[in-house]
Design an enzyme around this catalytic site. Sequence first.
Site, short mmCIF file in Angstrom:
data_model
loop_
_atom_site.label_atom_id
_atom_site.label_comp_id
_atom_site.label_asym_id
_atom_site.label_seq_id
_atom_site.Cartn_x
_atom_site.Cartn_y
_atom_site.Cartn_z
N ASP A 1 7.91 -5.81 0.91
CA ASP A 1 6.87 -6.09 1.89
C ASP A 1 5.53 -6.00 1.16
O ASP A 1 5.36 -5.16 0.28
CB ASP A 1 6.94 -5.04 3.00
N ASP B 1 7.25 -0.28 4.64
CA ASP B 1 6.70 0.92 5.27
C ASP B 1 6.58 0.79 6.78
O ASP B 1 6.29 1.76 7.46
CB ASP B 1 5.32 1.26 4.67
N ASP C 1 10.10 -3.56 8.94
CA ASP C 1 10.97 -3.54 7.77
C ASP C 1 12.29 -2.82 8.02
O ASP C 1 13.21 -2.92 7.21
CB ASP C 1 10.27 -2.84 6.60
#
Length: 918
Positions: free
Chosen positions: A350, A643, A647
């Site tokens: 990410d 985070d 996700d």
Amino acid sequence: MKVARFQKIPNGENETMIPVLTSKKASELPVSEVASILQADLQNGLNKCEVSHRRAFHGWNEFDISEDEPLWKKYISQFKNPLIMLLLASAVISVLMHQFDDAVSITVAILIVVTVAFVQEYRSEKSLEELSKLVPPECHCVREGKLEHTLARDLVPGDTVCLSVGDRVPADLRLFEAVDLSIDESSLTGETTPCSKVTAPQPAATNGDLASRSNIAFMGTLVRCGKAKGVVIGTGENSEFGEVFKMMQAEEAPKTPLQKSMDLLGKQLSFYSFGIIGIIMLVGWLLGKDILEMFTISVSLAVAAIPEGLPIVVTVTLALGVMRMVKKRAIVKKLPIVETLGCCNVICSDKTGTLTKNEMTVTHIFTSDGLHAEVTGVGYNQFGEVIVDGDVVHGFYNPAVSRIVEAGCVCNDAVIRNNTLMGKPTEGALIALAMKMGLDGLQQDYIRKAEYPFSSEQKWMAVKCVHRTQQDRPEICFMKGAYEQVIKYCTTYQSKGQTLTLTQQQRDVQQEKARMGSAGLRVLALASGPELGQLTFLGLVGIIDPPRTGVKEAVTTLIASGVSIKMITGDSQETAIAIASRLGLYSKTSQSVSGEEIDAMDVQQLSQIVPKVAVFYRASPRHKMKIIKSLQKNGSVVAMTGDGVNDAVALKAADIGVAMGQTGTDVCKEAADMILVDDDFQTIMSAIEEGKGIYNNIKNFVRFQLSTSIAALTLISLATLMNFPNPLNAMQILWINIIMDGPPAQSLGVEPVDKDVIRKPPRNWKDSILTKNLILKILVSSIIIVCGTLFVFWRELRDNVITPRDTTMTFTCFVFFDMFNALSSRSQTKSVFEIGLCSNKMFCYAVLGSIMGQLLVIYFPPLQKVFQTESLSILDLLFLLGLTSSVCIVAEIIKKVERSREKIQKHVSSTSSSFLEV
């Protein structure tokens, strides 16, 4: 779609309908209708009786993280490992055959393995619990007409919640009051730009995805600016946050490559063990021996052949790896995961908060007269400099730059306290810029008389101010916003201290803006003047969410070692590619794919193009899942870092889920296999290095144990099948078995990680731990040990009578072979002199202890009686040392040949590449 979902009270008399609204439907309805459906009083809130009543049906506003299993069940679950099952079967057979020594040693080995694994997983779970308790969720709620400070878990649908700057949204809310409200939804949607919120209902056609629902505040998101009130429409698992959590729980975590390798090895050992039983029984029967006696011998040999020390070494090696990772600020939740990183060949990362800091920072300033300033430093603090033509600019030293900084600082609602931002990230970047130049006090030097707040429609903000010390002077107007909007209100521009009419300069600045935009910068224009419409254009600032420190170096090393890194983000294509290019993830040959394009493909189609794609932009949690599934379909071992809530599902579906400890959400940490406590992407590189090193150590042990085990098995089998006298007695075999599974063997598992291992490509998870090369080395070592030991036995047995000296020489020969074999097994590629004879102190102590033990067995009278040995001369020992060192010498020669062959192949490959380039 249904307007609401209703739950019934299972009570005969007082049946009541309890409504729950989806965020999509709530965004389409007027506030009054939402309140009616939820039976809510927006101004006074619910009464305590109604709150208790609703909680009985909706439950607490929290997630049901799988019920804690009893400790005894967790302990028992450790026995499901195939190797453990095989060892248990061996222990049972040993008891049935009255071989109680073997049964006890195997049982002790099993208990050590399962206990170490159980304790490590238990400690990791406790560490995770402590991590998740760092921020207790609280909120402000209106009940019975009073504003209360309460725990977020107490909320129910219909509650009225008040939000202000810095608050975490405690549940899904339909907003009915909003003043200059901006919410950071990056943890849920991946969008780095805070979303401006309104209260008006939205048409169904415009609210398809979460980011477009501008009248909904989602659980877990952060209020960056403004204040608001909203009515709770969804709590716990009925929130959008909860939907992600349910998806995560439904996703099965895949088996690790090490577990697959150990399963395969367990099956192979079982197959070979039963093969030995069958062959020996058949040969014995053909030779006319008693079938029951042959069965007893063959089962004993098969049990002896199973390396009961293997699970201990695997577990201890992994546990030590986990402990080393803790020192590097990483929590590994399950033992095998750290090794899995060793064969990871794709990392899906990410962008926001993982590769970047999620802290907007000004990096460039362009004044209206063409001056360019570079800004150093990252984050919401004063650390950094503004540099013009190589000179550091501070205060009002450069008026053209200072005016831009002044406008950005005064036309601003953000505050930075103790390096923490209270306000919008973009405004925080401007305050940090002022701090770097020592001009942040300007914000307090002006008195604001009027304000034109920013809106997504007008794309600018302006304030009218007077200086505190010059209140009798005319008001000054400061403006910031999108270039194309701000320039409309400007009639002049500054050039070397003069105010000139805005003409061709407009086009020049537009070109500069386009150049900055192509670099992935968010561009803000700034202006000042007496009135809107009579402003002087001051210049532009370029803002970016900067990469984390050390990420670029880590990315370069990982790519060089054969690990492909793919960035997945909710940002635009331009921003995503700019960041990826800065990090070295994106080149001219790379491809980028949008979330919409992913939707148009199935997993099979995506798996065909995914190897060439470096950047996925405008991606949702659903897209991340599809990306990971397509990579796994190609046989890749995938690590996913992240985070945010968005996700979590992908983290669980990936082979290795890596969460950020500081910025990561609780859902994200729950889904992950490993947590980076300091949010340091570089730790992943250390983990991959650790994983490769651990696997090498396990291979070293397997080589040593199997070569020694096969040698002992062959020696005893030959003596049994050929009617030779047994070269070793029962106590001597037991002593050899202790050495085989004891300290020297165990110490191979703690061999220091070879620093060159990070440059090696990831191993193929489909490969067995017993590769052709390893089997060849095992067989060569076994043959040397068997031939050498038989030679000593034959040499001593010239009178055809077995004496204590004969067995002592044979016994000591085998033990010394064992020690030299262990020495050569410390590395499969490097010479023992290259890695250092004493680099593994535990190995040195273990070998020294084993040799001392062997000398005691030979020379200590009480032990001589037990092991039926006698003293040997110095010449005998020197002869045995010279002979047994052959196993190490041959192994070193093989390594040298392999290294030379590898160098030749590299040279040929590089020569071919150079020739093709020419």
